[in-house]
Design a protein around this motif. Structure first.
Motif, PDB file in Angstrom:
ATOM      1  N   GLY A  11       0.795  -1.220   0.000  1.00 60.49           N
ATOM      2  CA  GLY A  11       0.000   0.000   0.000  1.00 60.49           C
ATOM      3  C   GLY A  11       0.826   1.268   0.000  1.00 60.49           C
ATOM      4  O   GLY A  11       0.357   2.314   0.468  1.00 60.49           O
ATOM      5  N   ALA A  12       2.042   1.221  -0.531  1.00 65.20           N
ATOM      6  CA  ALA A  12       2.905   2.408  -0.564  1.00 65.20           C
ATOM      7  C   ALA A  12       2.399   3.411  -1.592  1.00 65.20           C
ATOM      8  O   ALA A  12       1.805   3.039  -2.604  1.00 65.20           O
ATOM      9  CB  ALA A  12       4.343   2.013  -0.889  1.00 65.20           C
ATOM     10  N   SER A  13       2.644   4.688  -1.331  1.00 63.25           N
ATOM     11  CA  SER A  13       2.271   5.727  -2.287  1.00 63.25           C
ATOM     12  C   SER A  13       3.449   6.142  -3.153  1.00 63.25           C
ATOM     13  O   SER A  13       3.254   6.683  -4.243  1.00 63.25           O
ATOM     14  CB  SER A  13       1.728   6.959  -1.556  1.00 63.25           C
ATOM     15  OG  SER A  13       2.710   7.512  -0.694  1.00 63.25           O
ATOM     16  N   ASP A  14       4.679   5.910  -2.684  1.00 65.11           N
ATOM     17  CA  ASP A  14       5.876   6.299  -3.427  1.00 65.11           C
ATOM     18  C   ASP A  14       6.979   5.275  -3.193  1.00 65.11           C
ATOM     19  O   ASP A  14       7.062   4.652  -2.124  1.00 65.11           O
ATOM     20  CB  ASP A  14       6.381   7.678  -2.983  1.00 65.11           C
ATOM     21  CG  ASP A  14       5.367   8.784  -3.187  1.00 65.11           C
ATOM     22  OD1 ASP A  14       5.403   9.414  -4.248  1.00 65.11           O
ATOM     23  OD2 ASP A  14       4.536   8.997  -2.278  1.00 65.11           O
ATOM     24  N   LEU A  45      10.061   3.019   0.980  1.00 59.88           N
ATOM     25  CA  LEU A  45       8.658   3.096   0.566  1.00 59.88           C
ATOM     26  C   LEU A  45       7.943   4.092   1.466  1.00 59.88           C
ATOM     27  O   LEU A  45       8.109   4.049   2.687  1.00 59.88           O
ATOM     28  CB  LEU A  45       7.978   1.725   0.677  1.00 59.88           C
ATOM     29  CG  LEU A  45       8.648   0.545  -0.030  1.00 59.88           C
ATOM     30  CD1 LEU A  45       7.830  -0.721   0.200  1.00 59.88           C
ATOM     31  CD2 LEU A  45       8.817   0.822  -1.512  1.00 59.88           C
ATOM     32  N   ARG A  46       7.147   4.966   0.856  1.00 64.55           N
ATOM     33  CA  ARG A  46       6.330   5.872   1.666  1.00 64.55           C
ATOM     34  C   ARG A  46       4.990   5.184   1.926  1.00 64.55           C
ATOM     35  O   ARG A  46       4.175   5.032   1.020  1.00 64.55           O
ATOM     36  CB  ARG A  46       6.126   7.214   0.964  1.00 64.55           C
ATOM     37  CG  ARG A  46       5.447   8.241   1.873  1.00 64.55           C
ATOM     38  CD  ARG A  46       5.398   9.623   1.247  1.00 64.55           C
ATOM     39  NE  ARG A  46       6.686  10.226   1.057  1.00 64.55           N
ATOM     40  CZ  ARG A  46       7.390  10.842   2.014  1.00 64.55           C
ATOM     41  NH1 ARG A  46       6.907  10.896   3.251  1.00 64.55           N
ATOM     42  NH2 ARG A  46       8.556  11.374   1.750  1.00 64.55           N
ATOM     43  N   ILE A  47       4.804   4.772   3.165  1.00 65.26           N
ATOM     44  CA  ILE A  47       3.597   4.069   3.580  1.00 65.26           C
ATOM     45  C   ILE A  47       2.912   4.899   4.659  1.00 65.26           C
ATOM     46  O   ILE A  47       3.535   5.247   5.666  1.00 65.26           O
ATOM     47  CB  ILE A  47       3.928   2.662   4.114  1.00 65.26           C
ATOM     48  CG1 ILE A  47       4.636   1.832   3.030  1.00 65.26           C
ATOM     49  CG2 ILE A  47       2.669   1.947   4.584  1.00 65.26           C
ATOM     50  CD1 ILE A  47       5.145   0.495   3.513  1.00 65.26           C
ATOM     51  N   ASP A  48       1.655   5.247   4.417  1.00 63.15           N
ATOM     52  CA  ASP A  48       0.897   6.093   5.350  1.00 63.15           C
ATOM     53  C   ASP A  48       1.636   7.390   5.646  1.00 63.15           C
ATOM     54  O   ASP A  48       1.638   7.882   6.781  1.00 63.15           O
ATOM     55  CB  ASP A  48       0.605   5.343   6.652  1.00 63.15           C
ATOM     56  CG  ASP A  48      -0.267   4.119   6.437  1.00 63.15           C
ATOM     57  OD1 ASP A  48      -1.010   4.122   5.444  1.00 63.15           O
ATOM     58  OD2 ASP A  48      -0.204   3.178   7.245  1.00 63.15           O
ATOM     59  N   GLY A  49       2.302   7.932   4.624  1.00 64.62           N
ATOM     60  CA  GLY A  49       2.938   9.231   4.760  1.00 64.62           C
ATOM     61  C   GLY A  49       4.354   9.212   5.290  1.00 64.62           C
ATOM     62  O   GLY A  49       5.029  10.240   5.293  1.00 64.62           O
ATOM     63  N   SER A  50       4.857   8.059   5.764  1.00 63.80           N
ATOM     64  CA  SER A  50       6.198   7.976   6.332  1.00 63.80           C
ATOM     65  C   SER A  50       7.072   7.051   5.487  1.00 63.80           C
ATOM     66  O   SER A  50       6.595   6.020   4.997  1.00 63.80           O
ATOM     67  CB  SER A  50       6.146   7.454   7.775  1.00 63.80           C
ATOM     68  OG  SER A  50       5.392   8.323   8.590  1.00 63.80           O
ATOM     69  N   LEU A  51       8.345   7.413   5.360  1.00 63.19           N
ATOM     70  CA  LEU A  51       9.273   6.592   4.594  1.00 63.19           C
ATOM     71  C   LEU A  51       9.800   5.443   5.453  1.00 63.19           C
ATOM     72  O   LEU A  51      10.219   5.652   6.599  1.00 63.19           O
ATOM     73  CB  LEU A  51      10.446   7.432   4.091  1.00 63.19           C
ATOM     74  CG  LEU A  51      10.162   8.357   2.900  1.00 63.19           C
ATOM     75  CD1 LEU A  51      11.360   9.248   2.619  1.00 63.19           C
ATOM     76  CD2 LEU A  51       9.812   7.556   1.649  1.00 63.19           C
ATOM     77  N   ARG A  52       9.759   4.234   4.887  1.00 61.76           N
ATOM     78  CA  ARG A  52      10.302   3.064   5.572  1.00 61.76           C
ATOM     79  C   ARG A  52      11.330   2.408   4.672  1.00 61.76           C
ATOM     80  O   ARG A  52      11.055   2.120   3.502  1.00 61.76           O
ATOM     81  CB  ARG A  52       9.205   2.053   5.895  1.00 61.76           C
ATOM     82  CG  ARG A  52       8.087   2.576   6.772  1.00 61.76           C
ATOM     83  CD  ARG A  52       7.095   1.464   7.086  1.00 61.76           C
ATOM     84  NE  ARG A  52       5.829   1.982   7.584  1.00 61.76           N
ATOM     85  CZ  ARG A  52       4.752   1.251   7.788  1.00 61.76           C
ATOM     86  NH1 ARG A  52       4.789  -0.052   7.529  1.00 61.76           N
ATOM     87  NH2 ARG A  52       3.639   1.797   8.239  1.00 61.76           N
ATOM     88  N   GLU A  53      12.503   2.168   5.210  1.00 67.79           N
ATOM     89  CA  GLU A  53      13.554   1.515   4.423  1.00 67.79           C
ATOM     90  C   GLU A  53      13.282   0.022   4.339  1.00 67.79           C
ATOM     91  O   GLU A  53      12.883  -0.610   5.328  1.00 67.79           O
ATOM     92  CB  GLU A  53      14.920   1.768   5.060  1.00 67.79           C
ATOM     93  CG  GLU A  53      16.075   1.292   4.203  1.00 67.79           C
ATOM     94  CD  GLU A  53      17.435   1.740   4.716  1.00 67.79           C
ATOM     95  OE1 GLU A  53      18.450   1.133   4.312  1.00 67.79           O
ATOM     96  OE2 GLU A  53      17.485   2.697   5.521  1.00 67.79           O
ATOM     97  N   VAL A  54      13.471  -0.526   3.144  1.00 72.89           N
ATOM     98  CA  VAL A  54      13.281  -1.956   2.920  1.00 72.89           C
ATOM     99  C   VAL A  54      14.567  -2.523   2.342  1.00 72.89           C
ATOM    100  O   VAL A  54      15.429  -1.779   1.872  1.00 72.89           O
ATOM    101  CB  VAL A  54      12.093  -2.213   1.953  1.00 72.89           C
ATOM    102  CG1 VAL A  54      10.783  -1.745   2.573  1.00 72.89           C
ATOM    103  CG2 VAL A  54      12.307  -1.530   0.612  1.00 72.89           C
ATOM    104  N   PRO A  55      14.745  -3.847   2.365  1.00 74.02           N
ATOM    105  CA  PRO A  55      15.964  -4.446   1.799  1.00 74.02           C
ATOM    106  C   PRO A  55      16.180  -4.020   0.350  1.00 74.02           C
ATOM    107  O   PRO A  55      15.232  -3.916  -0.430  1.00 74.02           O
ATOM    108  CB  PRO A  55      15.701  -5.951   1.906  1.00 74.02           C
ATOM    109  CG  PRO A  55      14.740  -6.076   3.048  1.00 74.02           C
ATOM    110  CD  PRO A  55      13.870  -4.860   2.978  1.00 74.02           C
ATOM    111  N   ALA A  56      17.440  -3.767   0.011  1.00 72.34           N
ATOM    112  CA  ALA A  56      17.778  -3.246  -1.317  1.00 72.34           C
ATOM    113  C   ALA A  56      18.729  -4.192  -2.041  1.00 72.34           C
ATOM    114  O   ALA A  56      19.428  -4.990  -1.407  1.00 72.34           O
ATOM    115  CB  ALA A  56      18.418  -1.863  -1.186  1.00 72.34           C
TER     116      ALA A  56
END
Length: 593
Positions: free
Chosen positions: A224-227, A241-252
């Motif tokens: 459900g990310a927006s960006d 990923l921007r999820i619910d307005g906040s950026l969360r780092e995910v494995p790259a």
């Protein structure tokens, strides 16, 4: 009693039992034709009945058991019984085998006629019996998403996906992305020359880097990310990923794929992968679990490489019901008065990412009528609605908001939507169109509703025109919503009440909640967002203040005196209702002064 309605229509029984009125049922039946959903889902979406009450009612009416599926994990062999296409089309899911010849199937609507023919749609031995149980629709969708993303592309964790990709031959990597495999990887010419599908997808997507890119998009959409942010840092790639307005780092992916990754995304967006010195903008059309997803992509050179951001536009998750957007009764009344008017201007303001476009489309959906000529100028066109003539502005080709607006006025419009008022020319044309028999809907970037009025004056529009043309101004923000699964009641401390600027009496009747953090919300305590609004209806006292060119402070005082609820005050009430937290209220809304 309820049981007697087992073979009767759901709506009739709900009315008979007093759960909805005849008027509410009629409105829901009309809305159902537009939404294409079940009657029960439509009643829930219109807030005429809660989903919990509907499920309880259906369970009693049909004599079925309600199950909690939020933590259930179904064995892989049982997934073979029902394909993802069937699960989503029929909204069914196999849960267990209580007996060798019995399969327990969960549904959200026991009145679905397809349930009479499960033996044709599910892959089960002849003579298998199906035991039906119930759960809420959102829980069923989450159950389907959790299980079928395991079988689809990009479903494994990124670490596992990368491990598999690293084990592929170096030859596959060279074939997909060119020579090297390190920081200087180039895209070979053969990729750009592949055959293309009409929907914008490239064929031959079996290369390792292509799988990485598909995984990143799939993972973002499923969460459900927006960006999506792909950042090149000195010695690593960072994906957030921007999820619910906040950026969360995910494995790259590993650092050696940095340039190849960005090049692949550029190819998907029809951009030039060899141009790394200039910013580029494009669009990707992507298929995700049978639905089309649009991604707006922007690249920007930085000191460590190209920075890439993709905005995800998923029309399948868009809900365009203005009455379900958390307006207060007074605010929705001001909005309804404005959009039912034959002419005038409606303005929605707020920062980027505050949901302005969704509110604009909700207004358009409320007044959409094939008997009217509705025209929109947008940059970009994010959502498609029937009966609308939508135009994508293109400043490079001279197709600006102002020029499109001028052309609209020669096309006999009834309603005009302008994506954004950016300059005096657009503002002038829009205001004059609102004064000459057209309903004009647009956005500006301002901090609050009263400031929007003065922004138009600062742009050079005569205050007389502003006060006469503008009908309503709405400023809005999005606050993170307390997770419904892990949210628990609590009593705010004296320090919190002091921060909020309220006294102890404010606690009376409060439903305050805070999220503990769970797997469904990423241990943040928040899942989803709720909009808060500040709405000014332009009545006689406010209009006089505009004509008199009053200061922002004085104008805001008059707006409050004439019914405007400040955004901070509305947000504090949402905290009291248990929708959000005090932290969100204080961080996203400005104090009243």
């Amino acid at each position: 009693m309820v049981a007697s309605g087992k073979n009767r229509r759901l709506g009739d029984v709900l009315v008979e039992e007093g759960l909805v009125t005849q008027e509410q049922l009629g409105e829901a039946l009309d809305k159902q034709k537009t939404l294409g959903k079940s009657l029960g889902s439509t009643l829930v979406e219109l807030h005429f009945i809660t989903e919990e009450a509907l499920i309880q009612f259906l369970a009693i009416q049909h004599g079925l058991q309600i199950v909690d599926v939020r933590e259930i994990v179904v064995p892989p062999d049982l997934l073979k019984v029902c394909s993802e296409e069937v699960a989503r089309r029929l909204m069914v899911f196999p849960l267990s085998r209580p007996k060798p010849n019995v399969i327990r199937v969960v549904v959200c609507s026991p009145e679905n006629p397809a349930l009479l023919h499960l033996d044709y749609d599910l892959v089960a031995p002849r003579g298998t019996k199906f035991e039906i149980v119930l759960c809420p629709e959102d829980d069923l969708l989450d159950l389907i998403n959790r299980h079928y993303k395991v079988a689809g592309p990009g479903s494994k964790g990124l670490e596992e996906t990368l491990k598999e990709l690293e084990e592929e031959s170096e030859g596959a990597m060279l074939k997909a992305m060119g020579s090297g495999g390190g920081e200087d990887v180039e895209v070979v010419k053969s990729i750009g020359e592949q055959d293309e599908k009409d929907d914008g997808e490239l064929l031959g997507d079996e290369g390792p880097v292509i799988k990485m890119c598909n995984y990143i998009i799939d993972d973002a959409v499923s969460k459900g990310a927006s960006d999506i942010h792909v950042n090149a840092w000195e010695k690593k790639i960072v994906v957030r990923l921007r999820i619910d307005g906040s950026l969360r780092e995910v494995p790259a992916p590993p650092f050696k794929y940095k340039r190849a990754l960005v090049s692949r995304f550029k190819i998907m967006a029809r951009l030039d992968p060899m141009e790394r010195r200039m910013p580029q903008d494009g669009r990707i059309r992507y298929k995700f679990r049978g639905r089309n997803i649009d991604l707006r992509i922007s690249t920007l050179p930085s000191i460590w490489g190209e920075n890439l951001v993709m905005r995800i536009i998923d029309q399948g998750t868009m809900k365009l019901d203005i009455k379900a957007m958390n307006f207060t009764p007074e605010q929705i009344a001001a909005f309804e008065f404005a959009y039912q008017a034959p002419y005038g201007m409606i303005l929605v303001t707020g920062p980027t990412g505050s949901g302005k476009t969704t509110t604009l489309y909700a207004v358009l959906a409320a007044i959409n009528d094939p008997a009217m000529n509705i025209m929109t100028a947008e940059d970009p066109v994010e959502y498609r609605l029937p009966h609308l003539i939508q135009v994508q502005v293109n400043p490079v080709a001279g197709l600006t908001f102002a020029s499109v607006l001028k052309s609209f006025l020669r096309q006999d419009p009834d309603i005009i939507m302008v994506g954004e008022i950016r300059d005096r020319e657009t503002a002038d044309i829009g205001v004059k169109a609102a004064l000459t028999g057209h309903l004009v809907i647009s956005t500006l970037h301002t901090n609050d509703a009263p400031a929007t009025i003065l922004r138009l004056v600062d742009m050079g529009v005569d205050p007389m025109y502003v006060g006469t043309s503008v009908l309503v101004v709405c400023s809005q923000r999005l606050l993170r919503r307390v997770c419904k699964d892990c949210g628990e009641p609590y009593t705010p401390s004296a320090e919190e009440l002091e921060e909020a600027g309220v006294d102890k009496a404010f606690l009376d009747g409060g439903l305050f909640k805070r999220g503990k953090g769970c797997s469904l919300c990423g241990n943040t305590g928040y899942k989803g967002r709720v909009a808060v609004h500040e709405v000014v209806g332009i009545n006689a006292p406010v209009r006089k203040a505009i004509f008199d060119k009053m200061s922002l402070k004085e104008l805001k005082r008059i707006c409050v005196a004439n019914g405007m609820q400040t955004m901070r005050n509305v947000a504090i009430q949402d905290w009291k209702r248990g929708l959000t937290s005090l932290h969100e209220v204080l961080s996203e809304t400005a104090p009243d002064r």
